[in-house]
Design a protein around this motif. Structure first.
Motif: not given
Length: 252
Positions: A115-131
């Protein structure tokens, strides 16, 4: 680095790739361009092992894909990330679950670590709020960014992008181009992009391979394009009036 040497591929006696030689460098966005039917899609499929050429080499940091056994190929594919023409997300999974999917398949991480790794990658593409959203609830451009996050979640050495801007408006295409370029540089990946988008060529073409009727017609960088004397290349890239004006301004 990926190096192809004297690559030949044919189908039912018809030559599709003829003596292709090229080096795709680390830390660069390497673009394959050419008209429809030129052989660039076949080349991409040879690079990832979906097609086997009759002759030549495909070297991944001096490891020859063509001569590898099944287990070696499986290990190599874990070093690859893929971004497809369509985002190819799973509609029944959330954005976070889509990004976690390769980790679920190939990693030994705990669920919390995945989960943490996936959230890190989503943050890298500016999509954390869409998870927690599903693919059908987000735009096409956001879906492509999810696809990028999924492609880099296993920290690949090699990233392959098949028409990543397909179906996107020009502004969103620019965002995707810059994101792919930034990630390539940041992680020093060998990125190979198959594209028809001339804005991508002139924007992020660190290294360009132009294929014409199955053979390498030209190679260079986005800056070399403006001084190129290859008429087929210039006719292909500067087909639109707007790009002709850009070339004229650059030449002044």
């Amino acid at each position: 680095m990926i190096q192809i040497n004297a690559l030949h591929k044919s189908f039912e006696g018809r030559t599709v790739l003829n003596d292709i030689n090229f080096t795709f460098d680390n830390g660069k966005t390497n673009l394959i361009i050419g008209q429809s039917g030129s052989g660039k899609t076949v080349l991409m499929k040879c690079l990832v092992g979906l097609f086997t050429p009759e002759q030549g080499e495909v070297l991944y940091d001096d490891r020859n894909l063509i001569s590898m056994g099944k287990k070696e190929k499986q290990a190599l594919r874990r070093e690859m990330g893929m971004i497809f023409q369509s985002a190819a997300l799973f509609d029944s999974l959330t954005v976070l679950e889509n990004v976690m999917f390769p980790l679920d398949m190939f990693s030994n991480m705990t669920n919390r670590e995945r989960i943490r790794r996936a959230q890190f990658c989503l943050d890298r593409v500016n999509l954390t709020d869409a998870q927690d959203k599903y693919p059908g609830e987000i735009s096409g451009g956001m879906q492509k960014r999810v696809a990028i996050a999924r492609a880099i979640v296993l920290q690949p050495k090699y990233l392959f992008c098949d028409e990543p801007n397909s179906g996107l408006d020009p502004k969103t295409s620019l965002v995707i181009d810059e994101l792919i370029h930034d990630i390539t540089t940041e992680y020093n990946m060998t990125t190979v992009i198959n594209t028809h988008d001339m804005n991508s060529v002139l924007g992020i073409g660190d290294s360009i391979l132009y294929i014409y009727q199955g053979h390498k017609e030209w190679e260079g960088t986005k800056n070399d394009v403006f001084s190129a004397t290859n008429q087929r290349l210039t006719d292909f890239i500067f087909a639109s009036d707007l790009l002709k004006e850009v070339k004229s301004i650059k030449s002044c």
